[in-house]
Design a protein around this motif. Structure first.
Motif, PDB file in Angstrom:
ATOM      1  N   LEU A  50       5.340   9.015  -6.297  1.00  0.00           N
ATOM      2  CA  LEU A  50       4.899   7.657  -6.592  1.00  0.00           C
ATOM      3  C   LEU A  50       5.763   6.972  -7.638  1.00  0.00           C
ATOM      4  CD1 LEU A  50       1.042   8.282  -6.546  1.00  0.00           C
ATOM      5  CD2 LEU A  50       2.345   6.893  -4.917  1.00  0.00           C
ATOM      6  N   TRP A  51       6.232   7.716  -8.625  1.00  0.00           N
ATOM      7  CA  TRP A  51       7.083   7.091  -9.643  1.00  0.00           C
ATOM      8  C   TRP A  51       8.479   6.777  -9.105  1.00  0.00           C
ATOM      9  CZ3 TRP A  51       4.877  11.932 -10.019  1.00  0.00           C
ATOM     10  CH2 TRP A  51       5.718  13.030  -9.905  1.00  0.00           C
ATOM     11  N   GLN A  52       8.764   7.213  -7.885  1.00  0.00           N
ATOM     12  CA  GLN A  52       9.998   6.824  -7.211  1.00  0.00           C
ATOM     13  C   GLN A  52       9.762   5.650  -6.271  1.00  0.00           C
ATOM     14  OE1 GLN A  52      10.689  10.686  -5.426  1.00  0.00           O
ATOM     15  NE2 GLN A  52      12.305  11.180  -6.906  1.00  0.00           N
ATOM     16  N   SER A  53       8.628   5.654  -5.569  1.00  0.00           N
ATOM     17  CA  SER A  53       8.371   4.606  -4.581  1.00  0.00           C
ATOM     18  C   SER A  53       7.843   3.312  -5.195  1.00  0.00           C
ATOM     19  CB  SER A  53       7.371   5.117  -3.530  1.00  0.00           C
ATOM     20  OG  SER A  53       6.169   5.568  -4.141  1.00  0.00           O
ATOM     21  N   ILE A  54       7.021   3.395  -6.238  1.00  0.00           N
ATOM     22  CA  ILE A  54       6.453   2.178  -6.825  1.00  0.00           C
ATOM     23  C   ILE A  54       7.538   1.233  -7.332  1.00  0.00           C
ATOM     24  CG2 ILE A  54       5.082   1.309  -8.770  1.00  0.00           C
ATOM     25  CD1 ILE A  54       3.126   3.612  -8.260  1.00  0.00           C
ATOM     26  N   PHE A  62       0.830  -1.199   0.000  1.00  0.00           N
ATOM     27  CA  PHE A  62       0.000   0.000   0.000  1.00  0.00           C
ATOM     28  C   PHE A  62       0.871   1.258   0.000  1.00  0.00           C
ATOM     29  CE2 PHE A  62      -2.359  -3.440   1.854  1.00  0.00           C
ATOM     30  CZ  PHE A  62      -3.627  -3.318   1.308  1.00  0.00           C
ATOM     31  N   LEU A  63       0.536   2.188  -0.884  1.00  0.00           N
ATOM     32  CA  LEU A  63       1.102   3.543  -0.887  1.00  0.00           C
ATOM     33  C   LEU A  63      -0.088   4.500  -0.852  1.00  0.00           C
ATOM     34  CD1 LEU A  63       3.928   3.151  -3.566  1.00  0.00           C
ATOM     35  CD2 LEU A  63       4.245   3.484  -1.101  1.00  0.00           C
ATOM     36  N   VAL A  64      -0.568   4.770   0.344  1.00  0.00           N
ATOM     37  CA  VAL A  64      -1.798   5.530   0.519  1.00  0.00           C
ATOM     38  C   VAL A  64      -1.564   6.661   1.513  1.00  0.00           C
ATOM     39  CG1 VAL A  64      -3.306   3.612  -0.063  1.00  0.00           C
ATOM     40  CG2 VAL A  64      -2.564   3.887   2.292  1.00  0.00           C
ATOM     41  N   SER A  65      -2.368   7.703   1.358  1.00  0.00           N
ATOM     42  CA  SER A  65      -2.226   8.856   2.242  1.00  0.00           C
ATOM     43  C   SER A  65      -3.508   9.666   2.220  1.00  0.00           C
ATOM     44  CB  SER A  65      -1.047   9.734   1.787  1.00  0.00           C
ATOM     45  OG  SER A  65      -0.965  10.917   2.562  1.00  0.00           O
ATOM     46  N   GLY A  66      -3.951  10.122   3.390  1.00  0.00           N
ATOM     47  CA  GLY A  66      -5.107  10.994   3.445  1.00  0.00           C
ATOM     48  C   GLY A  66      -4.864  12.257   2.637  1.00  0.00           C
ATOM     49  N   SER A  67      -5.878  12.709   1.893  1.00  0.00           N
ATOM     50  CA  SER A  67      -5.843  13.913   1.060  1.00  0.00           C
ATOM     51  C   SER A  67      -5.038  13.759  -0.217  1.00  0.00           C
ATOM     52  CB  SER A  67      -5.302  15.129   1.850  1.00  0.00           C
ATOM     53  OG  SER A  67      -6.128  15.429   2.946  1.00  0.00           O
ATOM     54  N   LEU A  68      -4.551  12.555  -0.524  1.00  0.00           N
ATOM     55  CA  LEU A  68      -3.797  12.346  -1.753  1.00  0.00           C
ATOM     56  C   LEU A  68      -4.752  12.332  -2.946  1.00  0.00           C
ATOM     57  CD1 LEU A  68      -0.867  11.747  -2.718  1.00  0.00           C
ATOM     58  CD2 LEU A  68      -1.469   9.315  -2.650  1.00  0.00           C
TER      59      LEU A  68
END
Length: 359
Positions: free
Chosen positions: A223-227, A192-198
């Motif tokens: 996201l294109w760095q973390s994915i 999961f790569l999730v965040s409130g208000s994203l």
């Protein structure tokens, strides 16, 4: 005759004198007082009757309706939601918004160019006649005789990306995994790569003290760095609640395209699965954040996915009441956030979807 010559000369001289005097005099420039500065200025004709700038060079602005996420850096252009939006050559018109206004571009003080009306209406995704259902059906919950371990293997290389609704999904999965270590692949399964208000829009911002990018292994990054670091090849994305009220449908789709392009450049063999935006509970609307506008976004996302070869997964309809709003039993706060019962529905739908892809 001799007496006439001096008289004629005098008359000619007088005529020349008065002619020179008339040429040297003219009407003075008109002087007016500036309404903004109070200083005298020479009046001139403006290049456009609509061009009005204050003495500081700033134009007056306005504050739009407040979405879930409202802070926008100065470098970001804010686009309000329009009653009619167009993307990929397709027009989407929410049913409860104001009628579209023909745009006009002023080319001079006396000439205007008006956008022509197309003679043939474009093909569009539309709601089922007399219904609030989307034209793409929700996944079947039929698991086709597959075991949970077989179904959950589909998510071994998956990452869920999204806002506070997806954050609730992550919390739900984490809780179930405490009693079922293999749920959605367990610790080696879905990430999961999730965040409130994203949202799709602010995902494009640079990482800063104002940004809400999800953290991966304790570090906040785009996201294109973390994915790529997750190793995921399947990216399940759910955005919209923090976009449609701030950017409108057309700009939100553009932001989706930009974001997906950046992710695909980093992970060339990535597969995108777009989860529909879910709706607002009746009475919980805030400004332009309404179920009707979210439904218009879902229609645009269906065409976006069809055009680009992405998967669209309809989870909105199974969670909606007969009026197309988030069902009360699935709403935890009278607004947009969801209950455990809602995430039970998510589970059944995603299991059924995975089973259809595996069988």
């Amino acid at each position: 005759m001799k007496h006439l010559r001096p008289t004629i000369c005098l008359l000619l001289c007088a005529a020349m004198f008065f002619g020179l005097f008339a040429c040297s005099t003219g009407e003075p420039a008109e002087t007016t007082v500036s309404s903004t500065s109070g200083k005298p200025t020479v009046s001139t004709s403006p290049s456009s009757p609509d061009q009005t700038t204050t003495e500081s060079g700033m134009q007056s602005g306005y504050v739009s309706a407040v979405p879930i996420f409202t802070t926008t850096p100065a470098s970001q252009a804010t686009t309000t939601a329009a009653s009619q939006t167009t993307t990929q050559g397709v027009t989407f018109t929410p049913t409860d918004t104001e009628p579209p206004v023909t745009s006009q571009t002023t080319t001079s003080a006396t000439t205007a160019a008006t956008t022509p009306t197309p003679t043939t209406p474009p093909q569009t995704s539309s709601l089922v006649a007399g219904s609030v259902l989307l034209p793409v059906a929700a996944p079947s919950t039929d698991t086709r005789g597959l075991s949970d371990s077989q179904i959950f293997s589909f998510f071994d290389d998956a990452v869920f990306v999204g806002d506070s609704i997806s954050l609730g999904w992550r919390n739900y999965v984490s809780k179930v995994r405490k009693s079922d270590s293999l749920f959605f692949g367990g610790s080696d399964g879905a990430q999961f790569l999730v965040s409130g208000s994203l949202g799709a829009g602010n995902s494009l911002w640079a990482v800063s003290g104002e940004s809400v990018h999800p953290a991966y292994q304790g570090e906040q990054m785009q996201l294109w760095q973390s994915i790529p670091l997750t190793g995921a090849k399947k990216v399940f994305v759910m955005f919209g609640l923090n976009d449609v009220g701030l950017y409108g449908v057309e700009k939100t789709i553009e932001n989706f395209g930009t974001l997906f392009g950046k992710i695909k450049a980093a992970v060339p063999d990535v597969q995108f699965y777009v989860l529909s935006a879910t709706y607002v509970k009746a009475g919980g609307e805030r400004g332009k954040l309404t179920s009707a506008n979210l439904r218009a976004l879902n229609l645009a996302l269906i065409d976006f996915c069809h055009t680009n070869g992405y998967e669209f997964i309809n989870i909105a309809d199974p969670l909606a009441d007969t009026d197309g709003n988030l069902k009360a039993a699935y709403c935890s706060d009278g607004y947009v956030h969801q209950t455990t019962a809602a995430y039970d529905v998510w589970t059944a739908l995603l299991k059924g979807y995975a089973a259809s892809k595996l069988s």
